[in-house]
Structure formats: C-alpha cells, structure tokens
Scaffold this motif. Structure first.
Motif, short mmCIF file in Angstrom:
data_model
loop_
_atom_site.label_atom_id
_atom_site.label_comp_id
_atom_site.label_asym_id
_atom_site.label_seq_id
_atom_site.Cartn_x
_atom_site.Cartn_y
_atom_site.Cartn_z
N ILE A 1 45.36 42.32 56.78
CA ILE A 1 45.77 42.61 55.41
C ILE A 1 45.10 41.58 54.51
O ILE A 1 45.37 40.38 54.62
CB ILE A 1 47.29 42.53 55.25
N LEU A 2 44.21 42.02 53.64
CA LEU A 2 43.44 41.11 52.81
C LEU A 2 43.88 41.16 51.36
O LEU A 2 44.18 42.22 50.81
CB LEU A 2 41.94 41.46 52.88
N PHE A 3 43.93 39.97 50.74
CA PHE A 3 44.10 39.87 49.29
C PHE A 3 43.32 38.64 48.85
O PHE A 3 42.65 38.00 49.67
CB PHE A 3 45.59 39.79 48.91
N SER A 4 43.37 38.30 47.59
CA SER A 4 42.52 37.20 47.11
C SER A 4 43.28 36.27 46.18
O SER A 4 44.34 36.60 45.64
CB SER A 4 41.29 37.75 46.38
N LYS A 5 42.72 35.10 46.05
CA LYS A 5 43.10 34.16 45.01
C LYS A 5 41.83 33.84 44.22
O LYS A 5 40.71 34.14 44.67
CB LYS A 5 43.67 32.87 45.61
N PHE A 6 41.99 33.22 43.05
CA PHE A 6 40.84 32.84 42.24
C PHE A 6 40.74 31.31 42.17
O PHE A 6 41.66 30.59 42.60
CB PHE A 6 40.96 33.44 40.84
N ASN A 7 39.64 30.82 41.62
CA ASN A 7 39.40 29.37 41.60
C ASN A 7 40.41 28.59 40.76
O ASN A 7 40.58 27.39 40.96
CB ASN A 7 37.99 29.08 41.09
N ASN A 8 41.09 29.25 39.82
CA ASN A 8 42.13 28.55 39.04
C ASN A 8 43.27 28.08 39.93
O ASN A 8 44.04 27.19 39.57
CB ASN A 8 42.69 29.47 37.95
N ALA A 9 43.39 28.68 41.12
CA ALA A 9 44.47 28.34 42.04
C ALA A 9 44.18 27.07 42.85
O ALA A 9 45.09 26.52 43.47
CB ALA A 9 44.75 29.50 42.99
N LEU A 10 42.94 26.59 42.84
CA LEU A 10 42.60 25.41 43.64
C LEU A 10 43.33 24.17 43.14
O LEU A 10 43.48 23.95 41.94
CB LEU A 10 41.10 25.17 43.62
N ALA A 11 43.77 23.35 44.08
CA ALA A 11 44.38 22.05 43.76
C ALA A 11 44.02 21.09 44.87
O ALA A 11 43.70 21.48 45.99
CB ALA A 11 45.89 22.19 43.61
N ALA A 12 44.10 19.80 44.55
CA ALA A 12 43.72 18.76 45.49
C ALA A 12 44.96 18.17 46.18
O ALA A 12 46.10 18.37 45.74
CB ALA A 12 42.98 17.64 44.76
N HIS A 13 44.72 17.46 47.26
CA HIS A 13 45.75 16.65 47.89
C HIS A 13 46.34 15.68 46.86
O HIS A 13 45.60 15.04 46.12
CB HIS A 13 45.12 15.87 49.05
#
Length: 301
Positions: free
Chosen positions: A117-129
């Motif tokens: 089952i595939l879905f996506s996220k976008f780059n705005n969702a990226l966060a760091a440690h």
C-alpha cells in the motif's frame, strides 16, 4: 559509514560520524584533492561520487577515529554542539508503505495486504533529529510511527528483487507521524501524513555496507521514555528488496529518493479507543533502530 547533515552559518554541510567527532566531508575531500570549488557539497554530490569517494571518506573517518590527523586544516567537530539538518535534504520522492508489519495490521483490524500500500509525503514534512515538531491546529490525534527508511543510491527502473539492494545507498531512522483524524477523514491518507515536520529522519544516513541485512533489525519507539513499540523488521510483510522492485516496476526511483517501509505494532491507533492518548505538546518521541542510532523529536504547539 554514518553520514549526517548539519547547519553552519546558514549553510547545510555534510559530516561523517566517528567516535572521535564529526569529520567535515567537504574539508576532508578538498584536503585530499578530490573536490574543488567553493560550492557546498550536497548528499546528491556524495551519492554521485560513487564508491571511490565513499571508500576514501571511510578511510579518512577510520583514521580520524583512531586519532590520526587527516589534515592540519581539519578539526573534528563536537556533534553535541551541531545544529543537525534532516540526514536526507531534498529527496525527489518520499514514498511510504502502509500496513507493512503483520502485527500492526492485526492490531488495527486491517486485512493483511496482498500488495504494498503506497502513499507519499512531501519535503515540507522533513525534520531533523532534535528538531521540534509543531502539532497541527487542525488535528487532535497525532500518532507516532517508528520506521526504517531506505535511501536510494542509483536510478532504479524495472529492477528485480535479486538486483534491488545494488540500488540502495543507505538506511536511516524515520518517524511517520500521522494525524489520524485527518488521515481517516477520506479514503486518501495524504492529508494526515504530510503536515509540516511530519517526517523526521536521522540522525545518520548509514551506508548499506555497514547495515547488512535490513530485514533483521530491532526497531522501537518510546514516548517520554515509555516503551510503546518494540519489534523487528523481520515482521515486515514486504521485505526491502521486494518493495524496491515493486515500486520500480511502476515508476522510476532516483538517487536520494526515500522509502519509508512501514511501522510495527504499538501505535496509539491500535489501542482500545478508551485508552488512546495521542501526542501532546511537550511529548518527546524517540525512534531507535539497530545499527542506525536514535532519532528524537519533541512535539510543540
């Protein structure tokens, strides 16, 4: 080798984790004469450099860890003093695989998937440690999801399972944060999956040679120190090579693309409704995966 990204004077730089400190990638390669110019190196540059640069960097990192000066112009950095960035900065695609752990599917009373089952996220969702994650005002049910993340190292199209691992650059810890009330509002999960900072990744991108078999890694998640998820990637329904092959048969994977491979049992969605307590401001979530390190983020308003 453990690669990280950090921010220095507003510029994102690459580093290699050693027991003695962080080796700045650009300085190390410049001192070795392997790179020239003033433009900051990106992860894409490092991937494009292929095995030669990776091998050379690994040699320098081993020397540094052993106390050998790799260059008079290079000082190892204190990792605890660095502001980290997401270990993968600009993936062309963030592909997520849902319900990919057998026990997780069972705890949510979902049928075992017959295909990924595939879905996506976008780059705005990226966060760091260690980067704070804002809870969206539109949601009251934000959940944690510890996940193994595959990072591609080569263009992959119509790849067989037998060849799939040749296309992997490395792996990292990920947290597929999910606003369940938004996710379940419609049949499409996107709205609840790609809120700002909802895909923390890191702290390291660990190269594939150091990880070995990705389908036999212990994986866990704690909230405020309380163990919530404890499993092994061996419980995945679709193994890493199968996911890479399946995706590549339908669309092309490019270097730097990320595949978030699903989460094990123990998410709040799987609790009886009367016991569900979703993430609140101030809650600290830590994802730990064998060989990959710990990824920690605190929820904020």
């Amino acid at each position: 080798m453990k690669i990280l990204s950090y921010i220095q004077e507003g510029v994102t730089r690459l580093g290699v984790h050693t027991e003695a400190g962080i080796l700045d990638v650009e300085q190390a390669l410049a001192a070795s004469g392997l790179v020239k110019g003033t433009r900051s190196l990106t992860l894409q540059d490092l991937i494009a450099g292929g095995p030669e640069i990776l091998s050379h960097l690994n040699g320098l990192a081993v020397q540094a860890a052993g106390g050998v000066d790799v260059s008079e112009s290079i000082a190892l950095l204190d990792e605890s003093a660095l502001q980290l960035a997401p270990c993968v900065q600009s993936p062309g695609k963030i592909i997520c695989v849902g319900l990919n752990y057998r026990k997780h599917a069972e705890e949510t009373n979902a049928p075992i998937p017959q295909t990924p089952i595939l879905f996506s996220k976008f780059n705005n969702a990226l966060a760091a440690h260690l980067e704070p994650v804002p809870l969206p005002a539109a949601s009251q049910k934000v959940d944690y999801e510890a996940e193994l993340v595959i990072v591609m190292g080569r263009t992959a199209r119509n790849v067989s399972r037998e060849e799939a691992y040749k296309y992997v650059y490395g792996y990292c810890c990920g947290n597929d944060l999910s606003a369940r009330d938004l996710q379940m509002r419609t049949q499409q999960w996107l709205l609840g999956k790609t809120c700002d900072k909802f895909a923390p990744v890191g702290p390291y991108l660990v190269t594939a040679d150091e990880v070995g078999d990705p389908n036999r890694l212990a994986i866990s998640c704690t909230v405020n120190g309380e163990l919530r998820q404890s499993s092994n990637t061996a419980d995945m329904i679709f193994k890493c090579d199968e996911m890479i092959s399946y995706i590549s048969l339908h669309f092309t994977l490019e270097p730097g693309d990320m595949i978030m491979t699903g989460t094990p049992e123990g998410v709040m969605l799987g609790y009886p409704q009367e016991q569900q307590v979703y993430l609140q401001a101030g809650d600290t979530v830590t994802v730990q995966i064998e060989k990959l390190g710990q990824l920690t983020n605190t929820m904020t308003i």
